[in-house]
Design an enzyme around this catalytic site. Structure first.
Site: not given
Ligand code: M6R
Length: 620
Positions: A500, A2, A493, A615, A74, A497, A27, A100-101, A516
């Site tokens: 996501e 949020c 990673e 985010k 959100w 990417k 966000r 937010n929370g 395996h």
């Molecule tokens: O702000 P942070 O680095 O703590 O966030 C952690 C994850 O939420 C963040 O890295 C998430 O996996 C990203 N969307 C990756 O691209």
């Protein structure tokens, strides 16, 4: 997650709120709303969908007030529809709240309030909070002879009954002079203008207007009257003197600057952001590393039983690279944990442990909670964060900023490479202190690290070629990413990417582990991305590549320039400049970021705001 924005002053609030919400879009959210005071009445507009949907919904309706609150939601409690969107109102419509929370005890509070006659129209925990505040306000009003600061008191009393996390801003009908803001566990920044205040989840909606800010601390409640100085009280009702800081962020840093997407801009910014990460941290004459936020803790780190790295998502991947580097170079035992698991597993922690939290946002709820647990158990806590002044930076005893600059794209790119840069610096610094790396090698590694930005520049020139590869594979439904050693986390990673932003199922594996299990997935439709850096178990990776080839898989290989062997086997090759193994993740990840970006574009996905993702994950 949020996003919150609020304004009180003499300008028209509507454009400030809308622009602020647009700046907070990164966000992640699924509905939006605003509340304004017009002719002494609170007017609320809410809409599921994006901020643009809200703008069309509002159309030509009146939006003239000089005080207001705005929110992007959100969804947690209840689906993303108009009713569940914020702002939420009290029963009598006198108060309006954005939140937010998560209010964890909202059900208990709701049942108690329902018994008193409160009727709720949404599924949200946030609506319960504004009703609770109204309920306290009503009972204070009955007892009190004056209405002075009644709402301020009511907010403080109500928040004492709340379990959970919140950043809130509240409007009061008829009161065009002031707004109230409070936080616990979710971020909130107050911007101080000239007889005006701004409030937001982060500084991005504020920097256009002022660089003077206050970061509210947990358990603080602020009264922002446009004609008065800020008043901050704790929820124990104690007055606090707020610390006013100057923001260093610039407006350009949060705009696209000619790129089609923030993600692309941030990928291309990596040479500069790594220069910023390194700036002032390596003595140009002696090659000694100076990390100001860690220097006082070095002896404790050196005598630690182990270092535990806690993080989530991409930051967890950079932590895994940190593990390889610190263990290999400094010979200190490192464990890397998902923060969300660590906090609930009753971990064995002592004063001899050092816990490093890695987080771009510095606000990730799980990482923050895991850190607090480590602190309680007496471990030394350090942070590697990007956002200056964020909660994690204020919870830890020390740490290092990555200085990547604002990262707006939900998919982390420059945050990752700058975290890895910091971890490389830490590993090298510890190796120097422990004399575990020969001086010559140390100097070579420093030289290599300094060359990374220009090597990335060179790699970025392959963007068009990577786009061509994306064209061949964008319709695939599965992808496998393989790497070994320090490039195994890069494979993870790369897969993250892709999934996501393109919604293609992708998995990262240590190359040798493929046989395996995942090898069963390979057929002549399956793209497999292999990181085959010359200096990193090369022959072993070549054998793994042969295994893939024998089963007809389509190979995209990341190779060192000049490589011939893998080139003769792979369907497509992307060359990275020659580099040391320890430095290679900073280069091998770049083509993987670009590949995901182009695949997502070709699939017409929303690259910067992928579905369902946030985010900054400020709830569990
Ligand atoms: O702000 P942070 O680095 O703590 O966030 C952690 C994850 O939420 C963040 O890295 C998430 O996996 C990203 N969307 C990756 O691209």
């Amino acid at each position: 997650m949020c996003g919150i924005v609020a304004y009180v002053g003499s300008r028209r609030a509507y454009p400030i709120l809308i622009k602020g919400l647009q700046r907070l879009e990164y966000r992640g959210y699924d509905s939006a709303g605003i509340g304004l005071i017009e002719n002494n009445k609170i007017v609320t507009y809410k809409k599921d969908g994006k901020v643009n949907d809200l703008i069309s919904f509002i159309g030509d309706s009146s939006t003239d007030g000089t005080i207001g609150i705005g929110h992007t939601r959100w969804a947690t409690h209840g689906p993303p529809n108009q009713i569940n969107s914020h702002p939420h109102s009290s029963s009598n419509g006198k108060f309006s709240l954005i939140h937010n929370g998560i209010i964890e005890n909202y059900l208990t509070l709701k049942i108690a309030l329902e018994k008193k006659g409160h009727v709720f129209i949404s599924d949200t925990d946030s609506e319960v909070l504004i009703h609770l505040i109204e309920d306290v306000y009503n009972s204070l009003e009955k007892k009190s002879s004056s209405n002075n600061d009644l709402l301020y008191q009511a907010i403080i009393i109500a928040l004492n009954e709340v379990i959970g996390a919140y950043a809130i801003v509240i409007l009061e009908q008829g009161n065009t002079q002031e707004i109230f803001a409070a936080r616990k566990g979710s971020p909130l920044v107050i911007g101080i203008g000239n007889e005006e205040y701004f409030v937001a989840s982060d500084a991005s909606p504020i920097i256009e207007f002022t660089n003077k800010v206050i970061y509210l601390n947990d358990g603080e409640v602020a009264k922002l009257n446009k004609n008065e100085d800020v008043i901050v009280k704790t929820i124990e009702n104690k007055i606090k003197s707020p610390y006013v800081q100057e923001l260093e962020q610039t407006l350009e840093s949060i705009e696209k600057g000619g790129y089609d997407h923030f993600m692309l801009k941030e990928i291309f910014e990596q040479p500069k952001s790594i220069i910023d990460t390194l700036r002032g941290r390596i003595n140009p004459k002696t090659n000694d590393i100076i990390l100001g936020g860690i220097i006082d803790h070095e002896s404790r780190i050196l005598s630690a039983d182990r270092i535990i790295i806690i993080a989530c998502g991409t930051s967890w991947h950079s932590g895994l690279i940190g593990e390889y580097l610190i263990e290999d170079l400094a010979r200190i035992n490192v464990e890397v944990e998902y923060a969300s698991e660590f906090r609930y597993k009753n971990p064995i922690l002592t004063k001899k442990d050092v816990v490093i939290a890695i987080s771009q946002s510095g606000e990730t709820a799980d990482t923050l909670a895991a850190l607090e647990l480590a602190k309680e158990k007496g471990a030394l806590t350090l942070g590697i964060c990007n956002v200056v002044g964020s909660s994690i930076t204020r919870t830890t005893s020390g740490g290092t900023y990555t200085h990547a600059g604002p990262e707006i794209g939900v998919a982390s790119t420059k945050a990752f490479t700058t975290q890895v840069t910091v971890l490389t610096l830490i590993a090298l610094r510890l190796s120097q202190l422990k004399s575990t790396v020969e001086r010559n090698n140390y100097d070579f590694l420093i030289k290599e690290l300094r060359l990374v930005p220009q090597k990335i520049e060179k790699l970025l020139l392959q963007n068009d070629m990577i786009k061509e590869i994306a064209l061949k594979f964008y319709k695939a439904t599965n992808f496998l990413y393989l790497g070994r050693g320090v490039n195994f986390p890069v494979a993870l990673e790369g897969a993250l990417k892709l999934k996501e932003i393109s919604y293609i199922h992708a998995e990262g594996y240590p190359a040798a582990e493929m046989k395996h299990g995942p090898i069963a997935l390979i057929d002549d439709e399956m793209p497999i991305v292999v990181i085959a850096n010359r200096k990193d178990n090369y022959e072993k990776v070549v054998s793994n590549i042969q295994e893939v080839k024998a089963r007809g898989g389509k190979l995209i290989a990341i190779v060192t320039e000049g490589d011939q062997e893998v080139k003769s086997l792979a369907d497509y090759c992307i060359e990275i400049p020659k580099c040391f193994r320890e430095i290679s993740p900073l280069l091998t990840i770049i083509p993987l970021q670009l590949l995901s970006y182009h695949i997502a574009l070709l699939r017409e996905c929303n690259v910067d705001q992928p579905r369902n993702l946030a985010k900054s994950v400020t709830v569990e």
